[in-house]
Write a protein that holds these residues in place. Structure first.
Motif, PDB file in Angstrom:
ATOM      1  N   PRO A 153      18.357  23.397  13.546  1.00  0.00           N
ATOM      2  CA  PRO A 153      17.510  23.999  14.493  1.00  0.00           C
ATOM      3  C   PRO A 153      16.156  23.521  14.481  1.00  0.00           C
ATOM      4  N   ARG A 154      15.858  22.286  14.897  1.00  0.00           N
ATOM      5  CA  ARG A 154      14.493  21.643  15.241  1.00  0.00           C
ATOM      6  C   ARG A 154      14.252  21.205  16.501  1.00  0.00           C
ATOM      7  N   LYS A 155      13.001  21.350  17.063  1.00  0.00           N
ATOM      8  CA  LYS A 155      12.721  20.742  18.228  1.00  0.00           C
ATOM      9  C   LYS A 155      13.078  19.203  18.211  1.00  0.00           C
TER      10      LYS A 155
ATOM     11  N   THR B 182      26.955  16.031  15.894  1.00  0.00           N
ATOM     12  CA  THR B 182      27.387  17.236  15.427  1.00  0.00           C
ATOM     13  C   THR B 182      26.268  17.651  14.433  1.00  0.00           C
ATOM     14  N   ILE B 183      25.892  17.116  13.621  1.00  0.00           N
ATOM     15  CA  ILE B 183      24.873  17.634  12.832  1.00  0.00           C
ATOM     16  C   ILE B 183      23.545  17.998  13.450  1.00  0.00           C
ATOM     17  N   LEU B 184      23.171  17.057  14.492  1.00  0.00           N
ATOM     18  CA  LEU B 184      22.057  17.301  15.246  1.00  0.00           C
ATOM     19  C   LEU B 184      22.253  18.714  16.206  1.00  0.00           C
ATOM     20  N   GLU B 185      23.439  18.843  16.642  1.00  0.00           N
ATOM     21  CA  GLU B 185      23.726  20.067  17.310  1.00  0.00           C
ATOM     22  C   GLU B 185      23.514  21.131  16.640  1.00  0.00           C
TER      23      GLU B 185
ATOM     24  N   ARG C  98       6.076  12.990  11.442  1.00  0.00           N
ATOM     25  CA  ARG C  98       6.374  13.597  10.046  1.00  0.00           C
ATOM     26  C   ARG C  98       7.383  14.699  10.416  1.00  0.00           C
ATOM     27  N   LYS C  99       7.582  15.436  11.469  1.00  0.00           N
ATOM     28  CA  LYS C  99       8.547  16.415  11.793  1.00  0.00           C
ATOM     29  C   LYS C  99       9.726  15.607  12.046  1.00  0.00           C
ATOM     30  N   VAL C 100       9.698  14.518  12.841  1.00  0.00           N
ATOM     31  CA  VAL C 100      10.788  13.918  13.226  1.00  0.00           C
ATOM     32  C   VAL C 100      11.791  13.016  12.171  1.00  0.00           C
ATOM     33  N   ARG C 101      10.727  12.363  11.134  1.00  0.00           N
ATOM     34  CA  ARG C 101      11.492  11.808   9.996  1.00  0.00           C
ATOM     35  C   ARG C 101      12.219  12.875   9.387  1.00  0.00           C
TER      36      ARG C 101
ATOM     37  N   SER D  37      16.877  17.627  19.095  1.00  0.00           N
ATOM     38  CA  SER D  37      17.288  17.038  20.534  1.00  0.00           C
ATOM     39  C   SER D  37      16.864  15.847  20.970  1.00  0.00           C
ATOM     40  N   ALA D  38      15.455  15.511  20.542  1.00  0.00           N
ATOM     41  CA  ALA D  38      15.010  13.933  20.882  1.00  0.00           C
ATOM     42  C   ALA D  38      15.700  12.958  20.085  1.00  0.00           C
ATOM     43  N   VAL D  39      16.186  13.228  18.797  1.00  0.00           N
ATOM     44  CA  VAL D  39      16.874  12.170  17.930  1.00  0.00           C
ATOM     45  C   VAL D  39      18.261  12.027  18.580  1.00  0.00           C
TER      46      VAL D  39
END
Length: 124
Positions: free
Chosen positions: A40-42, A34-37, A15-18, A45-47
């Motif tokens: 501020p979610r754990k 760039t967006i994922l960088e 649910r958190k990754v989706r 980095s996995a995505v």
């Protein structure tokens, strides 16, 4: 051509990754990273790691241009669930689950231009 990358059993709930995967769905790989960088979610980095893996697969194994890559599909499924127990009052034990996630990324792009093969006569 569709190039795939999979990250299995990431120790974050699906649910958190989706929510993070929805931010980058349909964007170019450069924009997504760039967006994922700046997210501020754990799980960001996995995505990002899975997207970078798909980008490397596309450029190294399938001869696609790195700057033309677009995320065709990104979806998240549930992985294993580790069943654990938490001690509670009066000698009881309360069950809970540590959820894990599978992340799938499909990338498309343009083929690199093939270099013409040199014949043996031209090499001499």
């Amino acid at each position: 051509m569709i190039v795939k990358s999979i990250a299995k059993n990431v120790p974050i709930s699906p649910r958190k990754v989706r929510t993070v995967a929805a931010l980058v769905r349909g964007r170019s790989v450069a924009d997504a990273l760039t967006i994922l960088e700046h997210t501020p979610r754990k799980s960001a980095s996995a995505v990002a790691k899975t997207i970078k893996s798909a980008q490397a697969n596309a450029t190294n194994n399938h001869d696609l241009k790195g700057d033309s890559l677009v995320i065709d599909q990104i979806f998240v499924t549930t992985g294993r669930k580790l069943k654990r127990y938490r001690p509670a009052a009066h000698g009881r034990a309360l069950p809970y689950q540590k959820k894990q996630t599978n992340i799938y990324v499909h990338v498309t792009g343009e083929q690199k231009a093939k270099k013409p093969a040199k014949s043996k006569k031209e090499a001499k």
